[in-house]
Design an enzyme around this catalytic site. Structure first.
Site, PDB file in Angstrom:
ATOM      1  N   ASP A 118       0.860  -1.179   0.000  1.00  0.00           N
ATOM      2  CA  ASP A 118       0.000   0.000   0.000  1.00  0.00           C
ATOM      3  C   ASP A 118       0.901   1.235   0.000  1.00  0.00           C
ATOM      4  O   ASP A 118       2.007   1.185  -0.528  1.00  0.00           O
ATOM      5  CB  ASP A 118      -0.960  -0.031   1.191  1.00  0.00           C
ATOM      6  CG  ASP A 118      -2.289   0.664   0.890  1.00  0.00           C
ATOM      7  OD1 ASP A 118      -2.268   1.876   0.668  1.00  0.00           O
ATOM      8  OD2 ASP A 118      -3.334  -0.004   0.881  1.00  0.00           O
ATOM      9  N   HIS A 148       2.336   1.902  -3.193  1.00  0.00           N
ATOM     10  CA  HIS A 148       1.428   2.840  -3.846  1.00  0.00           C
ATOM     11  C   HIS A 148       1.944   4.268  -3.841  1.00  0.00           C
ATOM     12  O   HIS A 148       1.227   5.188  -4.182  1.00  0.00           O
ATOM     13  CB  HIS A 148       0.050   2.777  -3.190  1.00  0.00           C
ATOM     14  CG  HIS A 148      -0.662   1.480  -3.431  1.00  0.00           C
ATOM     15  ND1 HIS A 148      -1.946   1.245  -2.993  1.00  0.00           N
ATOM     16  CD2 HIS A 148      -0.279   0.345  -4.061  1.00  0.00           C
ATOM     17  CE1 HIS A 148      -2.312   0.016  -3.340  1.00  0.00           C
ATOM     18  NE2 HIS A 148      -1.311  -0.544  -3.985  1.00  0.00           N
TER      19      HIS A 148
END
Length: 410
Positions: free
Chosen positions: A229, A252
């Site tokens: 993430d 991310h």
């Protein structure tokens, strides 16, 4: 008779001296608690997790309520999460190693904190964590990502959380395979994180590397993060955040938000990100807010950002959504005073994506020395820069040109 003399104060409290076995299978949680408790009363002491041992530990809170300032938690061995601990079954334990109300805390060493996250990840579908970012108003094309805030997260703990504490240093250690966030700094003041390694697979759900919430005066530098993430996530209440010399990938990217979920008010200000590298991440540097929120993001500067095969290097998304569709709402967390200077490298989908709210357009967006090119080969489906309700300016070179910026102020 006079009272007996107190025992001499010890400066170092090894968990081995309080019953820890360190064989990787025996539950050493009570030994960790005992070593911390006694070190607290001694003052300015060190809790030692010695090298060449593997300590199986269940969820535990190291509280500073009775501690003298300036505790050291020295991790030279390996701390392994006890995935079989009955404490997880309650459904209310959301942290594994938690430090609470400590003033003057250093977590350091050459050892490893291993959350054994695969025991939790296998319980949910990573693919099921796909969510909708926004709907591009000009093309009607949906962008999808694996930013997981909803599926399978309720019973997955954060590996290391520091809560309501001040004067915090985290250095040297490796945190890997957390069930959820790797390192959370929540409601802290005066934090330095450096020379830390975070590692988990790129498809591990919701495994943010470093998660900041309600924290002021944070410095993160010379750190390597690979996760599933956001490498660094900056949430409501954060200000005076300085990030430099960080390598991110997979992951991310470095993100502010999502802010304003459920109509909440949120504020983030004075964030500087410089001299960072992002390799094969979903986004590079990003600001994301929900429709319907309020508050502001202001005074943010990204500079010296190097990207390699990043899907979308520059993102402001005020239509952030983790469902297939989200209802349109007029209010928004405002975004103003954001500078991007010296962003260079390659992308795989779109160089710049700036989608701002109709009722609260973005203002003061500054682009300078942007040099982004599509990655060679690969057969990617590429798009040009996209803007919606974005006011700002660009100083050449900006490649490709972001001609969709609106001049002046909203």
């Amino acid at each position: 008779m006079p009272p007996p003399s107190p025992p001499p104060l010890l400066s170092t409290f090894s968990v081995l001296d309080y019953g820890a076995v360190g064989d990787g299978t025996t539950d050493d949680t009570k030994a960790f608690a005992a070593a911390w408790s006694l070190a607290c009363t001694a003052g300015a002491s060190t809790v030692l997790v010695p090298v060449s041992y593997v300590f199986l530990v269940g969820p535990i809170t190291f509280t500073g309520d009775s501690c003298v300032s300036n505790m050291i938690f020295q991790v030279d061995g390996t701390i392994l999460a006890d995935a079989g601990s009955t404490a997880w079954r309650s459904g209310v334990v959301m942290q594994w190693l938690e430090f609470e109300n400590v003033r003057g805390l250093t977590i350091q060493g050459c050892g490893t904190v291993d959350g054994q996250g695969s025991h939790w990840w296998s319980g949910g579908s990573v693919a099921g964590d796909a969510e909708m970012v926004t709907e591009e108003k000009s093309l009607g094309q949906d962008l999808k990502e694996l930013d997981s805030d909803r599926v399978g997260t309720s019973n997955r703990p954060t590996a290391v959380r520091v809560f309501q504490s001040a004067s915090i240093t985290v250095t040297g250690i490796t945190i890997r395979n957390s069930p959820r966030f790797h390192l959370t700094l929540d409601t802290c003041h005066g934090v330095e994180v450096h020379d830390v390694a975070v590692s988990s697979p790129g498809d591990s759900p919701n495994t943010d590397g470093i998660h900041l919430a309600g924290s002021v005066g944070v410095s993160i530098h010379h750190t390597t993060i690979a996760c599933g993430d956001d490498c660094i996530s900056i949430q409501d209440g954060c200000s005076d955040v300085f990030i430099r010399s960080v390598h991110c990938g997979p992951g991310h990217g470095i993100s502010i938000g999502g802010l304003g979920k459920g109509g909440a008010s949120a504020a983030v200000s004075d964030v500087t990100v410089q001299d960072v590298t992002l390799n094969q991440t979903m986004t590079g540097v990003r600001i994301k807010t929900w429709q319907g929120g309020s508050g502001s993001v202001k005074n943010v500067r990204f500079s010296g950002v190097r990207v390699s095969a990043v899907k979308t290097p520059i993102v402001i998304d005020q239509y952030y959504c983790d469902h297939t569709t989200c209802a349109n709402q007029t209010s928004a967390v405002t975004v103003a005073g954001v500078a991007y200077q010296g962003v260079a490298g390659t992308y795989t989908e779109r160089p710049v994506y700036l989608a701002c709210a109709d009722a609260a357009p973005c203002a003061g967006i500054h682009l300078a020395d942007i040099q982004l090119a599509p990655v060679d080969g690969g057969g990617y489906h590429l798009h040009g820069p996209f803007c919606w309700k974005v006011y700002g300016d660009e100083v050449r070179p900006v490649e490709p040109p972001v001609n969709c910026l609106l001049a002046g102020a909203p």
